[in-house]
Design a protein around this motif. Structure first.
Motif, mmCIF file in Angstrom:
data_model
loop_
_atom_site.group_PDB
_atom_site.id
_atom_site.type_symbol
_atom_site.label_atom_id
_atom_site.label_comp_id
_atom_site.label_asym_id
_atom_site.label_seq_id
_atom_site.Cartn_x
_atom_site.Cartn_y
_atom_site.Cartn_z
ATOM 1 N N LEU A 1 24.461 -40.985 -13.719
ATOM 2 C CA LEU A 1 24.398 -42.282 -13.068
ATOM 3 C C LEU A 1 24.771 -42.077 -11.602
ATOM 4 O O LEU A 1 25.821 -41.478 -11.302
ATOM 5 C CB LEU A 1 25.363 -43.271 -13.741
ATOM 6 C CG LEU A 1 24.979 -44.747 -13.700
ATOM 7 C CD1 LEU A 1 23.630 -44.968 -14.369
ATOM 8 C CD2 LEU A 1 26.043 -45.586 -14.384
ATOM 9 N N PHE A 2 23.909 -42.553 -10.682
ATOM 10 C CA PHE A 2 24.085 -42.330 -9.258
ATOM 11 C C PHE A 2 24.492 -43.621 -8.559
ATOM 12 O O PHE A 2 24.058 -44.714 -8.949
ATOM 13 C CB PHE A 2 22.779 -41.819 -8.624
ATOM 14 C CG PHE A 2 22.236 -40.578 -9.273
ATOM 15 C CD1 PHE A 2 22.693 -39.335 -8.898
ATOM 16 C CD2 PHE A 2 21.272 -40.663 -10.266
ATOM 17 C CE1 PHE A 2 22.187 -38.188 -9.489
ATOM 18 C CE2 PHE A 2 20.765 -39.527 -10.866
ATOM 19 C CZ PHE A 2 21.227 -38.278 -10.469
ATOM 20 N N ALA A 3 25.302 -43.476 -7.495
ATOM 21 C CA ALA A 3 25.684 -44.618 -6.665
ATOM 22 C C ALA A 3 25.958 -44.123 -5.253
ATOM 23 O O ALA A 3 26.409 -42.981 -5.057
ATOM 24 C CB ALA A 3 26.910 -45.325 -7.226
ATOM 25 N N ASP A 4 25.685 -44.983 -4.249
ATOM 26 C CA ASP A 4 25.921 -44.662 -2.846
ATOM 27 C C ASP A 4 26.865 -45.687 -2.244
ATOM 28 O O ASP A 4 27.098 -46.764 -2.812
ATOM 29 C CB ASP A 4 24.594 -44.646 -2.072
ATOM 30 C CG ASP A 4 23.692 -43.485 -2.508
ATOM 31 O OD1 ASP A 4 24.235 -42.427 -2.853
ATOM 32 O OD2 ASP A 4 22.459 -43.675 -2.523
ATOM 33 N N GLY A 5 27.384 -45.347 -1.077
ATOM 34 C CA GLY A 5 28.243 -46.284 -0.362
ATOM 35 C C GLY A 5 29.707 -45.930 -0.496
ATOM 36 O O GLY A 5 30.110 -45.048 -1.276
ATOM 37 N N GLU A 6 30.529 -46.631 0.276
ATOM 38 C CA GLU A 6 31.955 -46.365 0.279
ATOM 39 C C GLU A 6 32.616 -46.718 -1.040
ATOM 40 O O GLU A 6 33.612 -46.104 -1.428
ATOM 41 C CB GLU A 6 32.625 -47.132 1.426
ATOM 42 C CG GLU A 6 32.145 -46.704 2.811
ATOM 43 C CD GLU A 6 32.837 -47.492 3.906
ATOM 44 O OE1 GLU A 6 33.620 -48.420 3.555
ATOM 45 O OE2 GLU A 6 32.609 -47.205 5.093
ATOM 46 N N ASP A 7 32.092 -47.732 -1.715
ATOM 47 C CA ASP A 7 32.684 -48.151 -2.988
ATOM 48 C C ASP A 7 31.971 -47.541 -4.190
ATOM 49 O O ASP A 7 32.096 -48.044 -5.310
ATOM 50 C CB ASP A 7 32.642 -49.681 -3.099
ATOM 51 C CG ASP A 7 31.208 -50.223 -3.058
ATOM 52 O OD1 ASP A 7 30.305 -49.485 -2.612
ATOM 53 O OD2 ASP A 7 31.012 -51.385 -3.477
ATOM 54 N N ALA A 8 31.190 -46.481 -3.971
ATOM 55 C CA ALA A 8 30.413 -45.884 -5.065
ATOM 56 C C ALA A 8 31.323 -45.391 -6.183
ATOM 57 O O ALA A 8 31.045 -45.607 -7.373
ATOM 58 C CB ALA A 8 29.553 -44.743 -4.530
#
Length: 564
Positions: free
Chosen positions: A340-347
């Motif tokens: 599961l992938f996520a981007d950003g500062e709160d990833a």
């Protein structure tokens, strides 16, 4: 609950919030005690009622016993008086008394010996009367003071009835007293329960916001659970990885919006994880991942690869974005890897917040993949021979039946080649069964590699193999058999032993007309090949049939000839 009440109470009088905080638990405890007492009262009243019913039953039984005693005495008197017809009635009454002896008279105590004496005296007297000696019968009753014994038994039964009736009143009085007490306790418990509910509602009003949030969270959880059950239900119908991938992508888009993902499964040799499907963040996915480079697979639990790489990361992680990796385990075996992938500062926080839900999705997929693997394994076990990997005899018979029916319906040919390894027992005896198994496997693979994809090779039994050649006439089948014979003979150099095989060829419609006839013809040709010295091909003798059938068989479609 008490903490919320204390915080919202006025701060000036300190005693009031403490009393208010302690009052609801005290009331609840008191209500609980009263409920327990009330239940105990109900149990006591029920016990008294059962005792009352028992006494009533004993009283009725005593009355019945007294009546039976009187009826027996009367019927005995009639018999002694000369009424022989009353003898049957006496027997019935006496039998009733004997039955009541153990169920009723034993309760009185000390009466059963007297009752036995009565029955004995009456029996002897009635017997004398029936035999024509009524005076003697009366004298027997007088001498043995039967009337005194009868009065003793009757008085004891009457005393037992009177005693039971006296106890009725005591039990009824107790029931009335305890019923009234229970009713009073119920009224008091209800009043205290209302007071407790008042304080509970007062406290719950101060927690409304928290409860609303909890309800919203519960609704969300129920929706997620329902969606997971739907995914599991749909996955039951998935037949391959393509179906499972579609279900996974649809479920992830619904439950995990804003996240990319990928699914990896093991290849056949289980030395690498290959990409099965992905969605979003395609630039971060790999075509394959070595299992020894993934910490999630090594640890058997979810692992978070961070973008900064400041903490432990997998070797395959490229350092772009934050990736949650979850091993897919079913029945104690790792089936694959869910990413599961996520981007950003709160990833990182976002991925940690959905770890439980992602794990549930991974578990559902794990079971689906395990079930598909199990179904495929069972299917192969049902259709294939475990030693050679060839189709088994059951599949061969079904397949040959279909080809023969098709050949008969559409004027086609189908040939069968029966193969038997020569001197196979001798190979086993001289070199061992492991060597024989290796020779049989290599011979099977040699035959498969020398045929078309449409041809079917089966293990018929032992060292016998059967080759089904659809759309192939007898001559071409014999030529193919000769080529296979040479390939098997070449295995002698590989194994360092003399290896050869005998071949029997038959075909529809040239040598046979049905399945059993076709196999029998091929087997007969194989037998002649072995009788003629082995390591050769023998075709079955052609059979006479109508000329028009022969012309139809020879007029083969050009595309079938080209395919051969």
């Amino acid at each position: 609950m008490s903490m919320l009440i204390t915080e919202t109470a006025p701060p000036a009088p300190q005693a009031r919030p403490r009393t208010e905080a302690l009052l609801p638990p005290a009331i609840i405890l008191l209500v609980f005690a009263m409920v327990v007492i009330a239940l105990g009262g109900f149990a006591y009243v029920g016990g008294q009622q059962n005792a009352l019913n028992t006494l009533r039953g004993q009283s009725e039984a005593m009355r019945e016993a007294t009546g039976a005693l009187a009826r027996t005495d009367a019927s005995a008197a009639h018999v002694i008086s000369g009424d022989r017809a009353a003898m049957s009635e006496f027997f019935r009454n006496a039998e009733t008394l004997r039955e009541l002896r153990t169920t009723t008279f034993d309760v009185i105590g000390g009466v059963t010996p007297a009752l036995d004496t009565l029955l004995k005296d009456w029996g002897e007297a009635t017997t004398l009367a029936v035999d024509g000696h009524p005076d003697t019968a009366r004298q027997v009753l007088v001498d043995r003071r039967t009337n005194v014994t009868l009065d003793t038994v009757a008085d004891a039964a009457a005393g037992a009835v009177a005693n039971a009736e006296a106890q009725f009143g005591q039990h009824e009085q107790r029931i009335q007293i305890f019923t009234l007490a229970v009713l009073l306790l119920q009224v008091l418990s209800g009043t205290l329960a209302i007071a407790a509910m008042f304080f509970a509602f007062r406290s719950s009003a101060r927690e409304a916001n928290g409860r609303s949030a909890a309800l919203r969270s519960a609704d969300t959880s129920r929706g997620q659970v329902a969606r997971l059950f739907e995914m599991a239900d749909v996955l039951q119908s998935a037949t391959d990885y393509g179906d499972a991938n579609q279900v996974l992508k649809a479920t992830a888009a619904d439950l995990l919006p804003g996240f990319g993902g990928a699914l990896y499964v093991f290849n056949n040799s289980r030395d690498r994880l290959v990409l099965s499907t992905s969605w979003g963040h395609e630039g971060q996915v790999h075509e394959s991942i070595p299992p020894d480079q993934c910490w999630a697979l090594k640890r058997g639990k979810a692992h978070l690869n961070r973008a900064a790489g400041s903490k432990l990361c997998c070797e395959h992680h490229r350092g772009e974005g934050t990736v949650l990796e979850i091993p897919m385990i079913a029945r104690g075996e790792i089936m694959g890897l869910f990413q599961l992938f996520a981007d950003g500062e709160d990833a990182e926080a976002r991925l940690e917040g959905v770890t439980g839900l992602a794990s549930a999705i991974a578990d559902g997929m794990s079971l689906a993949l395990a079930n598909m693997g199990l179904r495929e394994k069972l299917r192969n076990q049902a259709l294939r021979d475990p030693l050679t990997g060839l189709y088994n005899r059951r599949y061969m018979e079904d397949c040959l039946q279909r080809f023969v029916r098709l050949a008969d319906r559409e004027n086609r040919e189908v040939s069968v080649v029966m193969v038997d390894l020569d001197h196979f027992k001798k190979l086993n005896d001289e070199h061992g069964h492991a060597f024989g198994d290796a020779v049989l496997r290599d011979a099977a693979m040699t035959i498969v590699s020398g045929l078309r994809e449409t041809d079917i090779v089966c293990r018929y039994g032992g060292e016998e193999l059967v080759v089904i050649l659809p759309d192939c006439n007898l001559d071409r089948a014999a030529d193919k058999a000769e080529a296979l014979r040479l390939r098997i003979e070449a295995l002698s150099q590989t194994h360092g032993a003399a290896i050869s095989a005998s071949f029997g060829v038959a075909a529809v419609p040239y040598t046979s007309s049905g399945v059993s006839d076709l196999l029998a013809s091929a087997d007969g040709a194989l037998y002649r090949a072995k009788q003629s010295g082995r390591n050769q091909v023998v075709a079955a003798a052609t059979r006479p049939f109508h000329l028009d059938r022969l012309e139809d068989a020879l007029e083969r479609p050009q595309h079938l000839v080209a395919a051969e």
